[in-house]
Write an enzyme that holds these catalytic residues in place. Structure first.
Site, PDB file in Angstrom:
ATOM      1  N   LYS A  51     -10.971   1.174   3.807  1.00 54.82           N
ATOM      2  CA  LYS A  51     -11.828   0.870   2.551  1.00 54.82           C
ATOM      3  C   LYS A  51     -13.281   1.418   3.018  1.00 54.82           C
ATOM      4  O   LYS A  51     -13.863   1.806   2.228  1.00 54.82           O
ATOM      5  CB  LYS A  51     -11.782  -0.589   2.556  1.00 54.82           C
ATOM      6  CG  LYS A  51     -10.864  -1.075   1.663  1.00 54.82           C
ATOM      7  CD  LYS A  51     -11.021  -2.595   1.299  1.00 54.82           C
ATOM      8  CE  LYS A  51      -9.708  -3.050   0.657  1.00 54.82           C
ATOM      9  NZ  LYS A  51      -9.458  -4.369   1.088  1.00 54.82           N
ATOM     10  N   CYS A  86      -6.043 -12.517  19.577  1.00 55.54           N
ATOM     11  CA  CYS A  86      -6.645 -12.011  18.382  1.00 55.54           C
ATOM     12  C   CYS A  86      -5.750 -12.587  17.191  1.00 55.54           C
ATOM     13  O   CYS A  86      -4.565 -12.419  16.984  1.00 55.54           O
ATOM     14  CB  CYS A  86      -6.340 -10.460  18.080  1.00 55.54           C
ATOM     15  SG  CYS A  86      -6.959  -9.934  16.491  1.00 55.54           S
ATOM     16  N   CYS A  88     -11.230  -6.558  19.555  1.00 59.98           N
ATOM     17  CA  CYS A  88      -9.790  -5.784  19.191  1.00 59.98           C
ATOM     18  C   CYS A  88      -9.957  -4.458  18.310  1.00 59.98           C
ATOM     19  O   CYS A  88     -10.838  -4.578  17.726  1.00 59.98           O
ATOM     20  CB  CYS A  88      -9.019  -6.798  18.328  1.00 59.98           C
ATOM     21  SG  CYS A  88      -7.681  -6.383  17.524  1.00 59.98           S
ATOM     22  N   HIS A 108       0.848  -1.284  -0.041  1.00 52.75           N
ATOM     23  CA  HIS A 108      -0.114  -0.005  -0.020  1.00 52.75           C
ATOM     24  C   HIS A 108       0.750   1.313  -0.194  1.00 52.75           C
ATOM     25  O   HIS A 108       2.002   1.064   0.129  1.00 52.75           O
ATOM     26  CB  HIS A 108      -0.839  -0.173   0.989  1.00 52.75           C
ATOM     27  CG  HIS A 108      -0.359  -0.108   2.527  1.00 52.75           C
ATOM     28  ND1 HIS A 108       0.460   0.682   3.017  1.00 52.75           N
ATOM     29  CD2 HIS A 108      -0.421  -1.325   3.397  1.00 52.75           C
ATOM     30  CE1 HIS A 108       0.966   0.316   4.106  1.00 52.75           C
ATOM     31  NE2 HIS A 108       0.502  -0.938   4.527  1.00 52.75           N
ATOM     32  N   HIS A 149      -8.936  -4.845  14.696  1.00 54.06           N
ATOM     33  CA  HIS A 149      -9.700  -5.769  13.792  1.00 54.06           C
ATOM     34  C   HIS A 149     -11.170  -5.800  13.921  1.00 54.06           C
ATOM     35  O   HIS A 149     -11.846  -6.511  13.199  1.00 54.06           O
ATOM     36  CB  HIS A 149      -8.978  -7.297  13.891  1.00 54.06           C
ATOM     37  CG  HIS A 149      -7.566  -7.136  13.573  1.00 54.06           C
ATOM     38  ND1 HIS A 149      -6.778  -7.055  14.417  1.00 54.06           N
ATOM     39  CD2 HIS A 149      -6.971  -7.081  12.182  1.00 54.06           C
ATOM     40  CE1 HIS A 149      -5.157  -7.000  13.642  1.00 54.06           C
ATOM     41  NE2 HIS A 149      -5.663  -7.370  12.309  1.00 54.06           N
ATOM     42  N   CYS A 195      -4.039  -9.664  15.006  1.00 55.79           N
ATOM     43  CA  CYS A 195      -2.780  -9.258  15.685  1.00 55.79           C
ATOM     44  C   CYS A 195      -1.955 -10.484  15.691  1.00 55.79           C
ATOM     45  O   CYS A 195      -0.572  -9.947  15.820  1.00 55.79           O
ATOM     46  CB  CYS A 195      -3.046  -8.822  16.952  1.00 55.79           C
ATOM     47  SG  CYS A 195      -4.038  -7.246  16.553  1.00 55.79           S
ATOM     48  N   LYS A 235      -7.210   8.496   8.617  1.00 56.96           N
ATOM     49  CA  LYS A 235      -6.641   7.187   8.242  1.00 56.96           C
ATOM     50  C   LYS A 235      -7.295   6.646   7.004  1.00 56.96           C
ATOM     51  O   LYS A 235      -8.538   6.451   7.124  1.00 56.96           O
ATOM     52  CB  LYS A 235      -6.605   6.165   9.507  1.00 56.96           C
ATOM     53  CG  LYS A 235      -5.498   5.237   9.449  1.00 56.96           C
ATOM     54  CD  LYS A 235      -5.323   4.485  10.854  1.00 56.96           C
ATOM     55  CE  LYS A 235      -4.618   3.229  10.919  1.00 56.96           C
ATOM     56  NZ  LYS A 235      -4.179   2.598  12.099  1.00 56.96           N
ATOM     57  N   HIS A 275       3.678   1.732   2.441  1.00 60.35           N
ATOM     58  CA  HIS A 275       5.133   0.894   2.222  1.00 60.35           C
ATOM     59  C   HIS A 275       5.939   1.828   1.173  1.00 60.35           C
ATOM     60  O   HIS A 275       7.119   1.680   1.285  1.00 60.35           O
ATOM     61  CB  HIS A 275       4.693  -0.432   1.510  1.00 60.35           C
ATOM     62  CG  HIS A 275       4.094  -1.357   2.530  1.00 60.35           C
ATOM     63  ND1 HIS A 275       2.835  -2.078   2.029  1.00 60.35           N
ATOM     64  CD2 HIS A 275       4.433  -1.868   3.459  1.00 60.35           C
ATOM     65  CE1 HIS A 275       2.467  -2.760   2.913  1.00 60.35           C
ATOM     66  NE2 HIS A 275       3.529  -2.713   3.812  1.00 60.35           N
TER      67      HIS A 275
HETATM   68 ZN   LIG Z   1      -6.289  -7.607  16.270  1.00 61.25          ZN
END
Ligand SMILES: [Zn+2]
Length: 483
Positions: A302, A130, A147, A20, A150, A133, A299, A23
């Protein structure tokens, strides 16, 4: 005397998804720093490591989902990252893959070194795990029982794992940090890191192999594998000879380490504890780059629909223009928004209208008036001093890893050249050929300097510009972009 060595490494992206824009930012920042250092110290004294992190549960599951073998899966994504580097002219010296045989051996030796220090022990552990993670979360970290990263409810798990005695290094690490206040950039990270270190606890560093068949075996215990990050982190020393070449390790380590906003805990605390345990020097410099935010300043995600695709951007503007914007328009250490309108404006203002325009004018006039340029020995002293003082400011910024500020000053130097030519009017009939030659020769020195200073940022165009200036060839390097 031994020549100074410079070793820089990025973090290794986890290969469970496409690269992405974050990177791209990390790679091009690293590449620009390295190109500058190679110009300064000589190529043979600089080493640039990138690579991919290829173990762990997420990769195991993703490969299963796609119905391919793990090897095919990681090969595909490692190649994607290599291609990605090419797109943005990132020239690494080494592409490290944690699935290699050499890496496994070196990581196991690292483990043994920590174990011999008495820093690894086995303990039964139960907690909320999780999968996203790949770690146990504490109650404090959960948001509404889920989490925070997530949005999933972690599952309760009980395992007997190996633990790393990180807490033993709490005080030594605080001492190290306090006596090396300048070791982290941006400086605002210092307090954050200090807080992280002051709260570190022992951490689980292995998993039961039955639950996670895709990892490196723990030495002398085939029922357990390394927790993915504990093997991955060791790449930074393995690549320069840890456990295989003591001299090489001494020559290159410690490195400057560049990493993203989420990585401070790993790079600044856990990895530093591991180094201390293994009897190795701490990282030379910790550079935490900013986050590339969506156009709306949030941030990228999607669900917000504000994700910028680096591939789409590259296709639209070319890799070098995107690279230029990431380095000049995105703040090096602070979070900032990726705005296409800013990209276009900045490119037009700085490259097309400022630097590119001056380059064309000087070459064109020098040819039209048939005067000599590129003669450094006849550059006017006061003019040369002015240009060299800009140069000093800019190289100081490069040395301090302040890439976006360096770009700003290079632009200011090109602007100084444009103001100078406008004021001196070398094209005017009142000017003698000698005066005209002097002005243009001064400017060719300025352009050579600007080109050299831009070369870590826009390497391909800088090469072309250098060539055009030397051969006095008319060239449109930076065609204006439509808004
Ligand atoms: Zn997580």
């Amino acid at each position: 005397m031994r020549k100074e060595k410079f070793y820089l490494t990025t973090t290794l992206p986890y290969v469970n998804a496409e690269p992405h824009i974050g990177h791209a930012l990390e790679f091009v920042q690293a590449d620009a720093i390295v190109r500058y250092q190679k110009n300064k110290l000589g190529k043979e004294n600089v080493f640039f490591n990138v690579g991919t992190d290829e173990h762990g549960l997420k990769i195991y599951q993703k490969a299963k989902e796609e119905g391919v073998s793990i090897q095919d899966f990681i090969d595909k994504y490692a190649q994607r990252f290599k291609d990605y580097c090419k797109l943005f002219f990132v020239e690494y010296d080494n592409f490290y893959r944690t699935s290699s045989e050499e890496h496994s051996i070196a990581a196991q030796k690292f483990w043994n070194a920590c174990a011999e220090k008495g820093d690894i022990y086995k303990k039964k552990y139960g907690g909320l795990y999780c999968v996203g993670c790949e770690r146990f979360l504490t109650e404090k970290e959960l948001v509404d029982g889920k989490c925070p990263d997530h949005g999933t409810v972690p599952e309760y798990k009980e395992e007997e794992n190996y633990f790393f005695r990180l807490s033993k290094y709490r005080e030594p690490l605080l001492k190290w940090l306090d006596s090396n206040k300048g070791i982290i950039k941006p400086a605002t990270c210092y307090d954050e890191l200090r807080k992280i270190i002051s709260e570190i606890e022992d951490i689980s560093i292995s998993r039961v192999k039955e639950n996670l068949p895709w990892g490196i075996d723990v030495p002398d215990d085939p029922t357990q594998v390394f927790y993915v990050w504990f093997d991955a982190l060791t790449n930074y020393v393995n690549v320069v000879g840890y456990s295989t070449d003591e001299d090489r390790l001494k020559e290159w380590w410690p490195a400057v380490q560049l990493f993203g906003p989420d990585n401070l805990r790993f790079q600044g605390a856990i990895w530093q504890g591991m180094l201390e345990s293994a009897g190795l020097p701490h990282t030379k410099m910790l550079l935490r780059h900013g986050m590339v935010l969506g156009e709306d300043g949030r941030k990228m995600s999607k669900s917000l629909g504000n994700v910028v695709s680096p591939f789409v951007q590259e296709e639209k503007y070319g890799g070098e223009v995107v690279r230029f914007y990431l380095l000049a328009g995105i703040s090096t250490f602070a979070d900032s928004s990726y705005k296409e309108s800013d990209l276009v404006n900045m490119y037009n203002a700085r490259l097309a209208n400022n630097y590119g325009n001056l380059l064309n004018r000087v070459i064109h006039l020098a040819n039209a008036k048939e005067v000599e340029i590129n003669n450094e020995s006849t550059v006017e002293t006061s003019f040369k001093e002015r240009v060299d003082s800009y140069k000093k400011t800019i190289t100081d910024l490069y040395d301090a890893y302040e890439l976006s500020s360096a770009c700003e000053q290079i632009d200011a130097l090109a602007d100084y050249g444009n103001k100078y030519i406008t004021e001196k009017e070398p094209w005017s009939k009142d000017k003698t050929l000698e005066e005209c030659g002097e002005i243009l020769n001064n400017l060719s020195y300025l352009l050579k300097t600007v080109t050299e200073l831009y070369s870590p940022i826009i390497p391909v165009s800088a090469d072309k510009a250098r060539n055009a200036l030397e051969k006095r060839e008319k060239i449109i390097l930076f065609p204006t972009l439509d808004k």
